[in-house]
Design a protein around this motif. Structure first.
Motif, PDB file in Angstrom:
ATOM      1  N   ASN A 135       0.813  -1.225   0.000  1.00 60.01           N
ATOM      2  CA  ASN A 135       0.000   0.000   0.000  1.00 60.01           C
ATOM      3  C   ASN A 135       0.843   1.270   0.000  1.00 60.01           C
ATOM      4  O   ASN A 135       0.314   2.375   0.086  1.00 60.01           O
ATOM      5  CB  ASN A 135      -0.960   0.007   1.194  1.00 60.01           C
ATOM      6  N   GLY A 136       2.169   1.102  -0.082  1.00 63.87           N
ATOM      7  CA  GLY A 136       3.051   2.258  -0.146  1.00 63.87           C
ATOM      8  C   GLY A 136       3.596   2.718   1.193  1.00 63.87           C
ATOM      9  O   GLY A 136       4.419   3.636   1.243  1.00 63.87           O
ATOM     10  N   SER A 137       3.165   2.109   2.290  1.00 65.91           N
ATOM     11  CA  SER A 137       3.664   2.491   3.613  1.00 65.91           C
ATOM     12  C   SER A 137       5.152   2.185   3.717  1.00 65.91           C
ATOM     13  O   SER A 137       5.616   1.133   3.268  1.00 65.91           O
ATOM     14  CB  SER A 137       2.908   1.726   4.701  1.00 65.91           C
ATOM     15  N   ASN A 138       5.894   3.091   4.311  1.00 70.63           N
ATOM     16  CA  ASN A 138       7.341   2.944   4.456  1.00 70.63           C
ATOM     17  C   ASN A 138       7.685   2.400   5.836  1.00 70.63           C
ATOM     18  O   ASN A 138       7.256   2.957   6.852  1.00 70.63           O
ATOM     19  CB  ASN A 138       8.036   4.283   4.232  1.00 70.63           C
ATOM     20  N   LEU A 139       8.449   1.323   5.875  1.00 69.86           N
ATOM     21  CA  LEU A 139       8.863   0.680   7.117  1.00 69.86           C
ATOM     22  C   LEU A 139      10.379   0.783   7.266  1.00 69.86           C
ATOM     23  O   LEU A 139      11.099   0.913   6.284  1.00 69.86           O
ATOM     24  CB  LEU A 139       8.451  -0.791   7.132  1.00 69.86           C
ATOM     25  N   ALA A 140      10.828   0.709   8.511  1.00 72.60           N
ATOM     26  CA  ALA A 140      12.267   0.775   8.775  1.00 72.60           C
ATOM     27  C   ALA A 140      12.682  -0.376   9.678  1.00 72.60           C
ATOM     28  O   ALA A 140      12.140  -0.530  10.777  1.00 72.60           O
ATOM     29  CB  ALA A 140      12.635   2.104   9.425  1.00 72.60           C
ATOM     30  N   SER A 141      13.616  -1.183   9.220  1.00 75.08           N
ATOM     31  CA  SER A 141      14.239  -2.183  10.081  1.00 75.08           C
ATOM     32  C   SER A 141      15.203  -1.461  11.006  1.00 75.08           C
ATOM     33  O   SER A 141      15.966  -0.594  10.564  1.00 75.08           O
ATOM     34  CB  SER A 141      15.012  -3.208   9.253  1.00 75.08           C
ATOM     35  N   MET A 142      15.170  -1.812  12.303  1.00 71.16           N
ATOM     36  CA  MET A 142      16.043  -1.150  13.268  1.00 71.16           C
ATOM     37  C   MET A 142      16.749  -2.192  14.135  1.00 71.16           C
ATOM     38  O   MET A 142      16.127  -3.131  14.628  1.00 71.16           O
ATOM     39  CB  MET A 142      15.235  -0.166  14.133  1.00 71.16           C
ATOM     40  N   TRP A 143      18.035  -2.002  14.300  1.00 71.65           N
ATOM     41  CA  TRP A 143      18.897  -2.965  14.987  1.00 71.65           C
ATOM     42  C   TRP A 143      19.595  -2.280  16.163  1.00 71.65           C
ATOM     43  O   TRP A 143      19.985  -1.118  16.074  1.00 71.65           O
ATOM     44  CB  TRP A 143      19.936  -3.498  14.003  1.00 71.65           C
ATOM     45  N   ARG A 144      19.738  -3.011  17.255  1.00 73.26           N
ATOM     46  CA  ARG A 144      20.452  -2.498  18.415  1.00 73.26           C
ATOM     47  C   ARG A 144      21.449  -3.544  18.892  1.00 73.26           C
ATOM     48  O   ARG A 144      21.079  -4.622  19.318  1.00 73.26           O
ATOM     49  CB  ARG A 144      19.484  -2.161  19.544  1.00 73.26           C
ATOM     50  N   SER A 145      22.712  -3.220  18.836  1.00 71.79           N
ATOM     51  CA  SER A 145      23.743  -4.117  19.344  1.00 71.79           C
ATOM     52  C   SER A 145      23.776  -4.025  20.865  1.00 71.79           C
ATOM     53  O   SER A 145      23.451  -2.973  21.441  1.00 71.79           O
ATOM     54  CB  SER A 145      25.119  -3.735  18.769  1.00 71.79           C
ATOM     55  N   PRO A 146      24.180  -5.107  21.541  1.00 70.90           N
ATOM     56  CA  PRO A 146      24.220  -5.067  23.010  1.00 70.90           C
ATOM     57  C   PRO A 146      25.256  -4.096  23.534  1.00 70.90           C
ATOM     58  O   PRO A 146      26.283  -3.867  22.892  1.00 70.90           O
ATOM     59  CB  PRO A 146      24.553  -6.512  23.386  1.00 70.90           C
ATOM     60  N   ARG A 147      24.997  -3.533  24.686  1.00 71.22           N
ATOM     61  CA  ARG A 147      25.919  -2.599  25.304  1.00 71.22           C
ATOM     62  C   ARG A 147      26.667  -3.259  26.434  1.00 71.22           C
ATOM     63  O   ARG A 147      26.183  -4.172  27.058  1.00 71.22           O
ATOM     64  CB  ARG A 147      25.155  -1.376  25.826  1.00 71.22           C
TER      65      ARG A 147
END
Length: 201
Positions: free
Chosen positions: A189-201
């Protein structure tokens, strides 16, 4: 406001599902599945209840923040390493409930699921599948506490975390927790998604 965090049990499913249904009633991904508002709002409680019951509860990743009065204020849904993609047998058990909620939108839901899976990282991580607050508790910090609590466990165990941000306006919110955008992609439907990654601290 002070919140207490609990791991959901079977008798918590309906309360947690209703909170998620409220939180995601106009989410772009859900709009992609159910473009018609009335159908979407009607289907979401049973959709989330089925999803929680069959895909997430047994792994211990369904957490909720509760007020001192016992009101569920926010819910987070996490899948542990290797648990984000359920076995076929689990999917088959969930199918009747999912089809009952999706009805004519089943094919689109499967198409969107395939897109999400195609962009899912292979490296070991905890996957934040959903997080949302009840309308009355939005912006009061309950969801923030749920996310921070799990990320502290990720850091303790040296595990990364991953999520798909379905609303571009929320990217900066997750960046405050240490997530960074790793990829951007779109739904039919044209919606924009973002994959987001967090490395451990």
């Amino acid at each position: 406001m002070v919140y207490r965090i609990y791991t959901a049990r079977p008798n918590d499913i309906d309360r947690c599902a209703h909170v998620l249904a409220e939180a995601f009633c106009d989410d772009p991904l859900m709009v992609g599945i159910w473009p018609r508002e009335r159908a979407r709002h009607t289907a979401l409680p049973s959709y989330f209840a089925t999803s929680l019951r069959h895909f997430h509860l047994s792994g211990g990743g369904v957490r909720y923040a509760s007020t001192e009065a016992g009101e569920v204020s926010a819910v987070s849904v996490w899948d542990g390493p290797s648990l984000w993609k359920p076995p076929t047998a689990t999917t088959l058990r969930a199918l009747p409930g999912l089809v009952a909620a999706l009805r004519a939108r089943t094919a689109m839901a499967l198409r969107i699921r395939a897109i999400l899976d195609a962009h899912h990282p292979v490296a070991r991580h905890w996957y934040l599948a959903n997080v949302g607050s009840a309308t009355a508790h939005r912006g009061l910090g309950a969801a923030k506490e749920l996310i921070a609590d799990k990320l502290a466990q990720c850091d303790e165990n040296s595990l990364a975390a991953y999520l798909v941000c379905t609303d571009p306006a929320n990217v900066t919110y997750y960046e405050k927790f240490g997530f960074t955008v790793s990829e951007r992609f779109s739904l039919p439907n044209g919606s924009n998604l973002a994959s987001m990654w967090r490395s451990p601290r």
